[in-house]
Enzyme design. Structure first.
Site, PDB file in Angstrom:
ATOM      1  N   LYS A  38      -1.498   3.280  -4.828  1.00 22.22           N
ATOM      2  CA  LYS A  38      -0.528   2.204  -5.099  1.00 22.22           C
ATOM      3  C   LYS A  38      -0.871   0.947  -4.287  1.00 22.22           C
ATOM      4  CE  LYS A  38       2.575   4.229  -1.627  1.00 22.22           C
ATOM      5  NZ  LYS A  38       3.659   5.225  -1.449  1.00 22.22           N
ATOM      6  N   TYR A 264      -0.644 -27.210  13.732  1.00 24.19           N
ATOM      7  CA  TYR A 264       0.612 -27.779  13.228  1.00 24.19           C
ATOM      8  C   TYR A 264       1.732 -27.709  14.256  1.00 24.19           C
ATOM      9  CZ  TYR A 264      -1.071 -27.992   8.382  1.00 24.19           C
ATOM     10  OH  TYR A 264      -1.743 -28.293   7.243  1.00 24.19           O
TER      11      TYR A 264
HETATM   12  C1  LIG Z   1       3.225   6.268  -0.552  1.00 21.43           C
HETATM   13  C2  LIG Z   1       3.561   7.705  -0.765  1.00 21.43           C
HETATM   14  C3  LIG Z   1       2.712   8.732  -0.286  1.00 21.43           C
HETATM   15  C4  LIG Z   1       1.532   8.466   0.618  1.00 21.43           C
HETATM   16  O1  LIG Z   1       1.950   8.450   1.962  1.00 21.43           O
HETATM   17  P1  LIG Z   1       0.890   8.276   3.159  1.00 21.43           P
HETATM   18  O2  LIG Z   1       1.719   8.302   4.379  1.00 21.43           O
HETATM   19  O3  LIG Z   1       0.231   6.957   2.944  1.00 21.43           O
HETATM   20  O4  LIG Z   1      -0.081   9.405   3.052  1.00 21.43           O
HETATM   21  C5  LIG Z   1       3.004  10.039  -0.648  1.00 21.43           C
HETATM   22  N1  LIG Z   1       4.095  10.319  -1.413  1.00 21.43           N
HETATM   23  C6  LIG Z   1       4.943   9.359  -1.834  1.00 21.43           C
HETATM   24  C7  LIG Z   1       6.130   9.752  -2.646  1.00 21.43           C
HETATM   25  C8  LIG Z   1       4.719   8.033  -1.520  1.00 21.43           C
HETATM   26  O5  LIG Z   1       5.579   7.085  -1.929  1.00 21.43           O
END
Ligand SMILES: *Cc1c(COP(=O)(O)O)cnc(C)c1O
EC number: 5.1.1.1
Length: 370
Positions: A38, A264
């Protein structure tokens, strides 16, 4: 010293392979592995990462939203893709692109059943998510009877997996709480396994779960941050290799006298002569203004140099007084030699936010085995 000449996010696919093999070594041979890609694969490049994971033998991928899955399908990714937070407006697209929804509430289940029926689906793969304490998304324990009732004879879908998500898997002070989540998941999933004809598989652990609670790996684990080289604790970070390194170079060096202002709003005033370097990366690239005024540091020729004054949209200035550096030298903002976790520490945040905050305008370059 390698002259990069522009700001790049270097994505090391060999590091990804190393991290994947390390995480795999923590689980049983028969346990499936889901790679979480993601948010542009945690800020890197979801297509490049998904392709590499596919060749490594990953069993599943997950994205948060439907459009992220569409990008992967357009790129020819064939692996099953779980959409963690689907929205009803995208259900038709999901089915057209073979993206598998996480169904997390009665309303979402009902709406998905309706779309699947309209599109004349039979046994479309779906995943049921349960809330065991994170209190974010998921069916609650007292909706199990409703679920069994709704799913009986719902031929348009097939429950492929049952899952939940841990709230504090990285925090060993919360062991008891995590254990209670594991027990709640065990209880809920057992009832459904007994009541559903579909024989779904089960999964619960994210990266820190894999490391701290391997007994609860069930049939699959879901890893994101670990794949990208961060383990939420120093001993794990040592075993992992950062995949993404944000590199830039010195555009210009200034010798500045005492009582001069820099940047700035005259955010910094020199009280003695100093040397500054200007770098072509700014808040539009993901280096937030919070890093200005000596909070954030960057890595240059083996030394850390503080960011001085305010972070601009497209540039930062750093104090390189006494450092051995010149125009066009390479600078690491974070990654190898200067971890995203260290960068996160300067601003009281976490590696996840640093990684995912890197803007799409930064060119991605790749390292893979030849
Ligand atoms: C983002 C997510 C993960 C991954 O978690 P990490 O800590 O990055 O390994 C696993 N399960 C769900 C439901 C998530 O939203």
């Amino acid at each position: 010293m390698n002259k990069v000449g522009e700001t790049v996010l270097e994505i090391d696919l060999r590091a990804l392979e190393h991290n994947y093999n390390y995480l795999r070594s923590k689980i049983k041979d028969g346990t499936r592995f889901l790679g979480v890609v993601k948010a542009f694969a945690y800020g890197s490049d979801s297509i490049a990462i998904a392709k590499k994971l596919e060749t490594l033998g990953t069993n599943y991928l997950a994205v948060a939203y439907t459009n992220e899955g569409v990008v992967l399908r357009d790129a020819g990714i064939k692996l099953p893709i779980l959409v963690l937070h689907p929205q009803e407006v995208n259900f038709t697209t999901m089915i057209q692109r073979c993206l598998e929804p996480s169904l997390y509430s009665p309303a979402v289940l009902t709406a998905f059943l309706r779309t699947a029926k309209e599109l004349q689906q039979k046994e479309y793969p779906v995943h049921l998510k349960f809330n065991t304490g994170l209190n974010r998304l998921g069916f609650s324990e007292n909706e199990v009877d409703f679920l069994l009732e709704q799913l009986l004879g719902a031929e348009q879908i097939k429950v492929t997996s049952l899952f939940s998500h841990l709230a504090a898997s990285e925090d060993l002070n919360e062991r008891d709480f995590t254990q209670s989540q594991i027990e709640a998941f065990e209880k809920i999933s057992s009832i459904l396994l007994g009541g559903l004809k579909d024989r779904p598989f089960r999964h619960l652990l994210n990266t820190s779960g894999i490391i701290n609670y391997p007994h609860a790996q069930y049939d699959m684990v879901r890893s994101g941050i670990g794949l990208y080289g961060y383990g939420n604790e120093a001993s794990e970070d040592e075993q992992l290799i950062p995949v993404a390194t944000l590199k830039t170079f010195i555009s210009q060096i200034h010798k500045i006298g005492a009582n001069q202002s820099i940047g700035y709003n005259r955010g910094f005033i020199s009280n003695s002569p100093m040397v500054t370097a200007t770098l072509p990366v700014g808040h539009a690239d993901g280096i937030g203004r919070i890093y200005g005024n000596h909070k954030g540091h960057v890595w240059i020729n083996g030394k850390l140099a503080p960011i001085i004054g305010n972070v601009c949209m497209d540039m930062i200035m750093i104090d390189v007084t006494g450092l051995n550096c010149k125009e066009r030298d390479e600078v690491v903002i974070f990654g190898k030699n200067h971890s995203a976790d260290k960068m996160a520490g300067y601003a009281d945040t976490i590696s996840y936010e640093i990684l995912t905050g890197i803007s799409q305008r930064i060119k991605r370059i790749y390292k893979d085995e030849m």
